[in-house]
Design an enzyme around this catalytic site. Sequence first.
Site, PDB file in Angstrom:
ATOM      1  N   ARG A  52       0.633 -15.639  -2.416  1.00  0.00           N
ATOM      2  CA  ARG A  52       0.932 -16.416  -1.867  1.00  0.00           C
ATOM      3  C   ARG A  52       0.320 -17.623  -1.617  1.00  0.00           C
ATOM      4  O   ARG A  52      -0.239 -18.122  -2.708  1.00  0.00           O
ATOM      5  CB  ARG A  52      -0.018 -15.979  -0.707  1.00  0.00           C
ATOM      6  CG  ARG A  52       0.116 -14.177  -0.430  1.00  0.00           C
ATOM      7  CD  ARG A  52      -1.182 -14.702   1.204  1.00  0.00           C
ATOM      8  NE  ARG A  52      -2.793 -14.712   0.832  1.00  0.00           N
ATOM      9  CZ  ARG A  52      -3.407 -14.618   1.722  1.00  0.00           C
ATOM     10  NH1 ARG A  52      -3.182 -14.729   2.967  1.00  0.00           N
ATOM     11  NH2 ARG A  52      -4.435 -15.589   0.965  1.00  0.00           N
ATOM     12  N   THR A  65      -0.098 -22.761   2.205  1.00  0.00           N
ATOM     13  CA  THR A  65       0.792 -22.254   2.854  1.00  0.00           C
ATOM     14  C   THR A  65       0.511 -20.493   3.496  1.00  0.00           C
ATOM     15  O   THR A  65       0.631 -20.631   4.782  1.00  0.00           O
ATOM     16  CB  THR A  65       2.174 -22.728   3.146  1.00  0.00           C
ATOM     17  OG1 THR A  65       2.973 -21.438   1.891  1.00  0.00           O
ATOM     18  CG2 THR A  65       2.766 -24.372   3.288  1.00  0.00           C
ATOM     19  N   ASP A  80     -10.669 -11.604  -3.738  1.00  0.00           N
ATOM     20  CA  ASP A  80      -8.949 -11.265  -4.408  1.00  0.00           C
ATOM     21  C   ASP A  80      -8.891 -10.697  -4.876  1.00  0.00           C
ATOM     22  O   ASP A  80      -8.991 -10.315  -5.882  1.00  0.00           O
ATOM     23  CB  ASP A  80      -9.055 -12.700  -5.257  1.00  0.00           C
ATOM     24  CG  ASP A  80      -7.361 -12.696  -5.017  1.00  0.00           C
ATOM     25  OD1 ASP A  80      -6.816 -13.906  -4.873  1.00  0.00           O
ATOM     26  OD2 ASP A  80      -6.769 -12.339  -5.656  1.00  0.00           O
ATOM     27  N   ASP A 121      -7.271 -11.021  -8.266  1.00  0.00           N
ATOM     28  CA  ASP A 121      -8.500 -10.905  -9.314  1.00  0.00           C
ATOM     29  C   ASP A 121      -9.955 -10.148  -9.592  1.00  0.00           C
ATOM     30  O   ASP A 121      -9.162 -10.081 -11.333  1.00  0.00           O
ATOM     31  CB  ASP A 121      -9.149 -12.163  -8.659  1.00  0.00           C
ATOM     32  CG  ASP A 121      -8.150 -13.747  -8.893  1.00  0.00           C
ATOM     33  OD1 ASP A 121      -6.743 -13.953 -10.148  1.00  0.00           O
ATOM     34  OD2 ASP A 121      -8.873 -14.536  -8.396  1.00  0.00           O
TER      35      ASP A 121
HETATM   36  C1  PRP Z   1      -2.473 -10.731  -1.992  1.00  0.00           C
HETATM   37  C2  PRP Z   1      -2.437  -9.455  -1.640  1.00  0.00           C
HETATM   38  C3  PRP Z   1      -1.122  -8.921  -1.614  1.00  0.00           C
HETATM   39  C4  PRP Z   1      -1.167 -10.841   0.156  1.00  0.00           C
HETATM   40  C5  PRP Z   1      -1.605 -10.224   1.372  1.00  0.00           C
HETATM   41  O1  PRP Z   1      -1.492 -10.927  -3.744  1.00  0.00           O
HETATM   42  O2  PRP Z   1      -2.217  -8.375  -3.260  1.00  0.00           O
HETATM   43  O3  PRP Z   1      -0.163  -8.550  -2.189  1.00  0.00           O
HETATM   44  O4  PRP Z   1      -2.534 -11.486  -0.935  1.00  0.00           O
HETATM   45  O5  PRP Z   1      -1.799 -11.246   2.231  1.00  0.00           O
HETATM   46  P1  PRP Z   1      -0.840 -11.007   3.406  1.00  0.00           P
HETATM   47  O6  PRP Z   1      -0.620 -10.101   3.666  1.00  0.00           O
HETATM   48  O7  PRP Z   1      -1.737 -12.778   3.633  1.00  0.00           O
HETATM   49  O8  PRP Z   1       0.520 -12.074   2.257  1.00  0.00           O
HETATM   50  P2  PRP Z   1      -1.543 -12.406  -3.983  1.00  0.00           P
HETATM   51  O9  PRP Z   1      -1.032 -13.445  -3.287  1.00  0.00           O
HETATM   52  O10 PRP Z   1      -3.456 -13.050  -3.976  1.00  0.00           O
HETATM   53  O11 PRP Z   1      -1.306 -12.071  -5.228  1.00  0.00           O
HETATM   54  P3  PRP Z   1      -1.368 -12.096  -6.499  1.00  0.00           P
HETATM   55  O12 PRP Z   1      -1.787 -10.111  -6.373  1.00  0.00           O
HETATM   56  O13 PRP Z   1      -0.801 -12.268  -7.667  1.00  0.00           O
HETATM   57  O14 PRP Z   1      -2.786 -11.676  -6.713  1.00  0.00           O
HETATM   58  N1  URA Z   2      -5.094 -11.347  -0.381  1.00  0.00           N
HETATM   59  C1  URA Z   2      -6.590 -10.520  -0.712  1.00  0.00           C
HETATM   60  O1  URA Z   2      -6.105 -10.664  -2.220  1.00  0.00           O
HETATM   61  N2  URA Z   2      -7.334 -10.386  -0.378  1.00  0.00           N
HETATM   62  C2  URA Z   2      -7.127 -11.053   0.897  1.00  0.00           C
HETATM   63  O2  URA Z   2      -8.184 -11.084   1.469  1.00  0.00           O
HETATM   64  C3  URA Z   2      -6.279 -11.499   1.419  1.00  0.00           C
HETATM   65  C4  URA Z   2      -5.285 -12.016   0.967  1.00  0.00           C
END
Ligand code: PRP
Ligand code: URA
Length: 209
Positions: A104, A108, A200, A203
């Site tokens: 994400r 945005t 997150d 993380d």
């Molecule tokens: C997180 C999570 C989803 C997304 C959900 O990933 O694992 O993929 O956010 O959010 P959304 O429904 O608003 O799209 P992130 O973008 O933090 O990436 P990562 O898994 O690499 O940490």
């Molecule tokens: N992605 C995450 O990892 N946590 C949230 O709460 C939303 C998006």
Amino acid sequence: MGKVYVFDHPLIQHKVALIRQTETTTRDFRRLVKEIAMLMGYEATRDLPLKDVEIETPICKTTVKMLQGEDIAIVPILRAGLGLVDGMLELIPNAKVGHVGLYRDPETHEPVEYYCKLPADIDKRQIFVVDPMLATGGSAIAAINFVKQRGGKHIIFMCMIAAPEGIEALQKAHPDVDIYIAAKDEKLNENAYIVPGLGDAGDRIFGTK
Ligand code: PRP
Ligand code: URA
């Protein structure tokens, strides 16, 4: 419209409560995510088709039920979705694994795509797209678009925690996809994080913060 199944099994609820807690360590978080994936996977595979097979026990010949095929693909959304793969593979060791890379944009909140590699015969498989979090729904929608563009047809989305906004968006974008969740939370905050959520997920699984 795709159905939404909330798994309210006490073991799942207990483990989800533990991963929400700030003090849960990376090691425990990872282990719990794997356990939750196993428990959810057990339920989510309930409708897999069976066939009659003739076998021989030490006593006699008999007809038993076995899975019709092992035609399953698990598709984690990178990177946090990786946390759910091992638990699913414990149940379905012959499953093929595809990967969709999305993150994400912090400003945005829109998903940015960086990778997609799926089994060549994805069109024939029952596909489980997995990610711990469904927040705005942007990542799940984009990942499922990828899978469909490559021929994927029978798709289930499985996540641990979902916001109502994400469920609605995903149902609207992909009405053919059933959604399996462990907990439906209250809302999104101003940074599009799930409230109360768990922070997150990436993380916390990988210990990057
Ligand atoms: C997180 C999570 C989803 C997304 C959900 O990933 O694992 O993929 O956010 O959010 P959304 O429904 O608003 O799209 P992130 O973008 O933090 O990436 P990562 O898994 O690499 O940490
Ligand atoms: N992605 C995450 O990892 N946590 C949230 O709460 C939303 C998006």
